[in-house]
Design a protein around this motif. Structure first.
Motif, PDB file in Angstrom:
ATOM      1  N   ALA A 192      22.586  -9.080  -9.136  1.00  0.00           N
ATOM      2  CA  ALA A 192      21.364  -8.801  -9.880  1.00  0.00           C
ATOM      3  C   ALA A 192      20.136  -9.250  -9.094  1.00  0.00           C
ATOM      4  CB  ALA A 192      21.404  -9.484 -11.248  1.00  0.00           C
ATOM      5  N   LEU A 193      20.219 -10.410  -8.476  1.00  0.00           N
ATOM      6  CA  LEU A 193      19.109 -10.922  -7.670  1.00  0.00           C
ATOM      7  C   LEU A 193      18.820  -9.994  -6.501  1.00  0.00           C
ATOM      8  CD1 LEU A 193      17.034 -13.094  -6.824  1.00  0.00           C
ATOM      9  CD2 LEU A 193      18.912 -14.230  -5.607  1.00  0.00           C
ATOM     10  N   LEU A 194      19.855  -9.625  -5.769  1.00  0.00           N
ATOM     11  CA  LEU A 194      19.664  -8.786  -4.581  1.00  0.00           C
ATOM     12  C   LEU A 194      19.160  -7.384  -4.949  1.00  0.00           C
ATOM     13  CD1 LEU A 194      22.805  -9.840  -2.521  1.00  0.00           C
ATOM     14  CD2 LEU A 194      20.434 -10.553  -2.173  1.00  0.00           C
ATOM     15  N   GLN A 195      19.704  -6.795  -6.000  1.00  0.00           N
ATOM     16  CA  GLN A 195      19.264  -5.463  -6.411  1.00  0.00           C
ATOM     17  C   GLN A 195      17.822  -5.482  -6.907  1.00  0.00           C
ATOM     18  OE1 GLN A 195      22.245  -4.336  -9.270  1.00  0.00           O
ATOM     19  NE2 GLN A 195      23.544  -3.367  -7.712  1.00  0.00           N
ATOM     20  N   THR A 196      17.468  -6.483  -7.682  1.00  0.00           N
ATOM     21  CA  THR A 196      16.105  -6.587  -8.197  1.00  0.00           C
ATOM     22  C   THR A 196      15.117  -6.814  -7.062  1.00  0.00           C
ATOM     23  OG1 THR A 196      16.948  -7.475 -10.280  1.00  0.00           O
ATOM     24  CG2 THR A 196      14.612  -7.823  -9.818  1.00  0.00           C
ATOM     25  N   ARG A 197      15.488  -7.672  -6.130  1.00  0.00           N
ATOM     26  CA  ARG A 197      14.612  -7.932  -4.989  1.00  0.00           C
ATOM     27  C   ARG A 197      14.436  -6.669  -4.141  1.00  0.00           C
ATOM     28  NH1 ARG A 197      15.929 -13.188  -1.907  1.00  0.00           N
ATOM     29  NH2 ARG A 197      17.915 -12.139  -1.693  1.00  0.00           N
ATOM     30  N   GLU A 198      15.508  -5.913  -3.935  1.00  0.00           N
ATOM     31  CA  GLU A 198      15.418  -4.678  -3.157  1.00  0.00           C
ATOM     32  C   GLU A 198      14.525  -3.648  -3.853  1.00  0.00           C
ATOM     33  OE1 GLU A 198      18.283  -1.244  -1.208  1.00  0.00           O
ATOM     34  OE2 GLU A 198      19.186  -2.966  -2.191  1.00  0.00           O
ATOM     35  N   ARG A 199      14.681  -3.507  -5.169  1.00  0.00           N
ATOM     36  CA  ARG A 199      13.810  -2.572  -5.912  1.00  0.00           C
ATOM     37  C   ARG A 199      12.350  -2.994  -5.823  1.00  0.00           C
ATOM     38  NH1 ARG A 199      18.008  -2.266 -10.063  1.00  0.00           N
ATOM     39  NH2 ARG A 199      16.997  -4.071 -10.946  1.00  0.00           N
ATOM     40  N   ALA A 200      12.101  -4.292  -5.943  1.00  0.00           N
ATOM     41  CA  ALA A 200      10.719  -4.788  -5.882  1.00  0.00           C
ATOM     42  C   ALA A 200      10.115  -4.505  -4.506  1.00  0.00           C
ATOM     43  CB  ALA A 200      10.688  -6.288  -6.188  1.00  0.00           C
ATOM     44  N   ILE A 201      10.880  -4.735  -3.457  1.00  0.00           N
ATOM     45  CA  ILE A 201      10.389  -4.475  -2.093  1.00  0.00           C
ATOM     46  C   ILE A 201      10.111  -2.988  -1.909  1.00  0.00           C
ATOM     47  CG2 ILE A 201      11.081  -4.447   0.340  1.00  0.00           C
ATOM     48  CD1 ILE A 201      12.519  -7.141  -0.242  1.00  0.00           C
ATOM     49  N   ASN A 202      11.028  -2.146  -2.383  1.00  0.00           N
ATOM     50  CA  ASN A 202      10.819  -0.700  -2.261  1.00  0.00           C
ATOM     51  C   ASN A 202       9.578  -0.243  -3.023  1.00  0.00           C
ATOM     52  OD1 ASN A 202      12.982  -0.249  -0.546  1.00  0.00           O
ATOM     53  ND2 ASN A 202      14.418   0.116  -2.231  1.00  0.00           N
ATOM     54  N   ASN A 203       9.367  -0.797  -4.211  1.00  0.00           N
ATOM     55  CA  ASN A 203       8.166  -0.450  -4.984  1.00  0.00           C
ATOM     56  C   ASN A 203       6.898  -0.885  -4.258  1.00  0.00           C
ATOM     57  OD1 ASN A 203       9.618   0.749  -7.046  1.00  0.00           O
ATOM     58  ND2 ASN A 203       9.659  -1.093  -8.313  1.00  0.00           N
ATOM     59  N   LEU A 204       6.922  -2.071  -3.685  1.00  0.00           N
ATOM     60  CA  LEU A 204       5.752  -2.555  -2.950  1.00  0.00           C
ATOM     61  C   LEU A 204       5.489  -1.711  -1.705  1.00  0.00           C
ATOM     62  CD1 LEU A 204       6.277  -6.414  -3.266  1.00  0.00           C
ATOM     63  CD2 LEU A 204       4.474  -5.037  -4.349  1.00  0.00           C
ATOM     64  N   LEU A 205       6.544  -1.299  -1.023  1.00  0.00           N
ATOM     65  CA  LEU A 205       6.375  -0.440   0.152  1.00  0.00           C
ATOM     66  C   LEU A 205       5.809   0.923  -0.235  1.00  0.00           C
ATOM     67  CD1 LEU A 205       9.610  -1.276   2.178  1.00  0.00           C
ATOM     68  CD2 LEU A 205       7.249  -1.851   2.787  1.00  0.00           C
ATOM     69  N   THR A 206       6.259   1.458  -1.353  1.00  0.00           N
ATOM     70  CA  THR A 206       5.735   2.736  -1.844  1.00  0.00           C
ATOM     71  C   THR A 206       4.253   2.608  -2.172  1.00  0.00           C
ATOM     72  OG1 THR A 206       7.892   3.365  -2.716  1.00  0.00           O
ATOM     73  CG2 THR A 206       5.989   4.509  -3.632  1.00  0.00           C
ATOM     74  N   GLN A 207       3.886   1.514  -2.841  1.00  0.00           N
ATOM     75  CA  GLN A 207       2.473   1.287  -3.171  1.00  0.00           C
ATOM     76  C   GLN A 207       1.651   1.141  -1.894  1.00  0.00           C
ATOM     77  OE1 GLN A 207       2.201  -2.126  -5.756  1.00  0.00           O
ATOM     78  NE2 GLN A 207       3.426  -1.168  -7.370  1.00  0.00           N
ATOM     79  N   ALA A 208       2.174   0.450  -0.920  1.00  0.00           N
ATOM     80  CA  ALA A 208       1.450   0.256   0.339  1.00  0.00           C
ATOM     81  C   ALA A 208       1.266   1.596   1.052  1.00  0.00           C
ATOM     82  CB  ALA A 208       2.202  -0.722   1.232  1.00  0.00           C
ATOM     83  N   ASP A 209       2.276   2.438   1.047  1.00  0.00           N
ATOM     84  CA  ASP A 209       2.169   3.760   1.667  1.00  0.00           C
ATOM     85  C   ASP A 209       1.097   4.602   0.968  1.00  0.00           C
ATOM     86  OD1 ASP A 209       4.072   3.257   3.592  1.00  0.00           O
ATOM     87  OD2 ASP A 209       5.711   4.268   2.492  1.00  0.00           O
ATOM     88  N   GLN A 210       1.045   4.538  -0.341  1.00  0.00           N
ATOM     89  CA  GLN A 210       0.063   5.322  -1.093  1.00  0.00           C
ATOM     90  C   GLN A 210      -1.356   4.816  -0.833  1.00  0.00           C
ATOM     91  OE1 GLN A 210       1.497   4.984  -5.104  1.00  0.00           O
ATOM     92  NE2 GLN A 210       3.037   6.599  -4.846  1.00  0.00           N
ATOM     93  N   LEU A 211      -1.507   3.517  -0.697  1.00  0.00           N
ATOM     94  CA  LEU A 211      -2.828   2.957  -0.423  1.00  0.00           C
ATOM     95  C   LEU A 211      -3.275   3.249   1.011  1.00  0.00           C
ATOM     96  CD1 LEU A 211      -2.553  -0.484  -2.234  1.00  0.00           C
ATOM     97  CD2 LEU A 211      -3.912   1.480  -2.942  1.00  0.00           C
TER      98      LEU A 211
END
Length: 97
Positions: free
Chosen positions: A76-95
């Protein structure tokens, strides 16, 4: 005997009446640590579902620390952390556009 050194392990287990209380104390400690990990896991999952990712990750890390051998907590920790990183990378790409 006053002059004879005592062996604490011998004294610990030499009295049969002490053994059940020692076993009960060990079982209680394991139960409490298991409960703490389970509560932290549940709280972490709830926080993540509410969108409080950082707080949820912190609780999930607490659950893993309480029970390092629990694969469910670690996953659960690893999956949640991976999703959070992917979301942040997506936001960074959009910005960046």
């Amino acid at each position: 005997m006053p002059g004879r050194p005592t062996n604490t392990m011998f004294l610990l287990f030499s009295r049969p009446a002490r053994l059940p209380s020692i076993l009960a104390a060990v079982a209680a400690a394991l139960l409490v640590s298991g409960c703490a990990g389970q509560m932290a896991y549940r709280d972490g999952k709830n926080l993540v579902s509410e969108g409080k990712i950082e707080a949820g990750l912190s609780k999930l890390q607490e659950a893993v620390s309480a029970n390092p051998s629990d694969a469910q907590f670690r996953m659960a920790l690893l999956q949640t952390r991976e999703r959070a990183i992917n979301n942040l990378l997506t936001q960074a790409d959009q910005l960046a556009l």
